[in-house]
Write a protein that holds these residues in place. Sequence first.
Motif, PDB file in Angstrom:
ATOM      1  N   VAL A   1       0.844  -1.196   0.000  1.00  0.00           N
ATOM      2  CA  VAL A   1       0.000   0.000   0.000  1.00  0.00           C
ATOM      3  C   VAL A   1       0.876   1.240   0.000  1.00  0.00           C
ATOM      4  O   VAL A   1       1.763   1.385   0.844  1.00  0.00           O
ATOM      5  N   LYS A   2       0.622   2.118  -0.946  1.00  0.00           N
ATOM      6  CA  LYS A   2       1.242   3.439  -0.991  1.00  0.00           C
ATOM      7  C   LYS A   2       0.119   4.460  -0.755  1.00  0.00           C
ATOM      8  O   LYS A   2      -0.852   4.502  -1.505  1.00  0.00           O
ATOM      9  N   ALA A   3       0.249   5.256   0.307  1.00  0.00           N
ATOM     10  CA  ALA A   3      -0.818   6.188   0.642  1.00  0.00           C
ATOM     11  C   ALA A   3      -0.243   7.452   1.259  1.00  0.00           C
ATOM     12  O   ALA A   3       0.912   7.474   1.709  1.00  0.00           O
ATOM     13  N   ARG A   4      -1.071   8.507   1.298  1.00  0.00           N
ATOM     14  CA  ARG A   4      -0.660   9.780   1.896  1.00  0.00           C
ATOM     15  C   ARG A   4      -1.829  10.353   2.669  1.00  0.00           C
ATOM     16  O   ARG A   4      -2.972  10.349   2.202  1.00  0.00           O
ATOM     17  N   GLY A   5      -1.533  10.854   3.872  1.00  0.00           N
ATOM     18  CA  GLY A   5      -2.561  11.435   4.713  1.00  0.00           C
ATOM     19  C   GLY A   5      -2.667  12.938   4.553  1.00  0.00           C
ATOM     20  O   GLY A   5      -1.776  13.599   4.007  1.00  0.00           O
ATOM     21  N   ALA A   6      -3.770  13.496   5.062  1.00  0.00           N
ATOM     22  CA  ALA A   6      -3.987  14.942   5.005  1.00  0.00           C
ATOM     23  C   ALA A   6      -2.960  15.706   5.820  1.00  0.00           C
ATOM     24  O   ALA A   6      -2.762  16.908   5.616  1.00  0.00           O
ATOM     25  N   ASP A   7      -2.310  15.028   6.749  1.00  0.00           N
ATOM     26  CA  ASP A   7      -1.271  15.651   7.575  1.00  0.00           C
ATOM     27  C   ASP A   7       0.109  15.520   6.952  1.00  0.00           C
ATOM     28  O   ASP A   7       1.113  15.850   7.582  1.00  0.00           O
ATOM     29  N   GLY A   8       0.194  15.008   5.718  1.00  0.00           N
ATOM     30  CA  GLY A   8       1.468  14.854   5.029  1.00  0.00           C
ATOM     31  C   GLY A   8       2.155  13.527   5.288  1.00  0.00           C
ATOM     32  O   GLY A   8       3.180  13.231   4.663  1.00  0.00           O
ATOM     33  N   ARG A   9       1.612  12.729   6.177  1.00  0.00           N
ATOM     34  CA  ARG A   9       2.227  11.437   6.488  1.00  0.00           C
ATOM     35  C   ARG A   9       2.138  10.505   5.281  1.00  0.00           C
ATOM     36  O   ARG A   9       1.095  10.407   4.631  1.00  0.00           O
ATOM     37  N   LYS A  10       3.249   9.818   4.987  1.00  0.00           N
ATOM     38  CA  LYS A  10       3.291   8.870   3.890  1.00  0.00           C
ATOM     39  C   LYS A  10       3.293   7.447   4.437  1.00  0.00           C
ATOM     40  O   LYS A  10       4.004   7.136   5.399  1.00  0.00           O
ATOM     41  N   TYR A  11       2.469   6.609   3.819  1.00  0.00           N
ATOM     42  CA  TYR A  11       2.342   5.220   4.239  1.00  0.00           C
ATOM     43  C   TYR A  11       2.945   4.306   3.169  1.00  0.00           C
ATOM     44  O   TYR A  11       2.681   4.477   1.970  1.00  0.00           O
ATOM     45  N   ASN A  12       3.749   3.368   3.628  1.00  0.00           N
ATOM     46  CA  ASN A  12       4.335   2.367   2.738  1.00  0.00           C
ATOM     47  C   ASN A  12       4.199   1.015   3.459  1.00  0.00           C
ATOM     48  O   ASN A  12       5.106   0.548   4.123  1.00  0.00           O
TER      49      ASN A  12
END
Length: 228
Positions: free
Chosen positions: A197-208
């Motif tokens: 999963v590649k994702a990005r939150g509204a707070d700028g946090r990046k998920y990998n």
Amino acid sequence: MRIIHLLLLLLATLFSKPAWADFNPTAYYTVDGESLSTTDAINDGEAPLTVEFRANPSGLDDSVLPVYEWRFVKEGSTEAYLTRYSENTTFEFLEAGSTTVSLYVSFGADTEPELISSIRVTISTSFLEMPNAFSPNGDGVNDIYRAKRNHKSIIEFHAYIFNRWGQKLFEWTDIDGGWDGTHNGKPVKAGVYFVLVKARGADGRKYNIKRDVNVLRDYTEGFAGGEH
């Protein structure tokens, strides 16, 4: 000079807010398919959140031409980062934090805008987790592999499913979508697969996120690892 003074007074009267004019600024938005509205605040909103702001004027007639200003001010600032000049305006909130949206109204170019009221919109920080199993057996429980339901403020999302040999079987970009345990229209065998999963939150946090996914064909209910 007296005539000029009288003319200025007349213009000020013409362009001042009529005593009978009224406004009821309201924010309209949707959460989980439910239409909501508020004149006060949206707390713990989840991005992306689309909000329509309406001035809702009353008591106006054709002789009254109000000028509307919607001012968007982020928490910790005194200056508006965005101003919209219309009776109604729509904005999509994509960043975590609080924004105060204020409606100002004036009547004429030479009058100072009057603050009517403000609505505070607070967008939560992001959160995302993926389960480690699901049971696509058609019993209506945990049949789809998807992000856990407590996800918040994810504005970009892309997930991929691979088998043990690294072959991509499925992908999706809607965070509320998911994999039904098939490949080319046929059910995959029970066993261990992998999700990226590649994702990005509204707070700028990046998920990998990389983890195993257990496909449980014979399981019926109550498997905690696959609960969403």
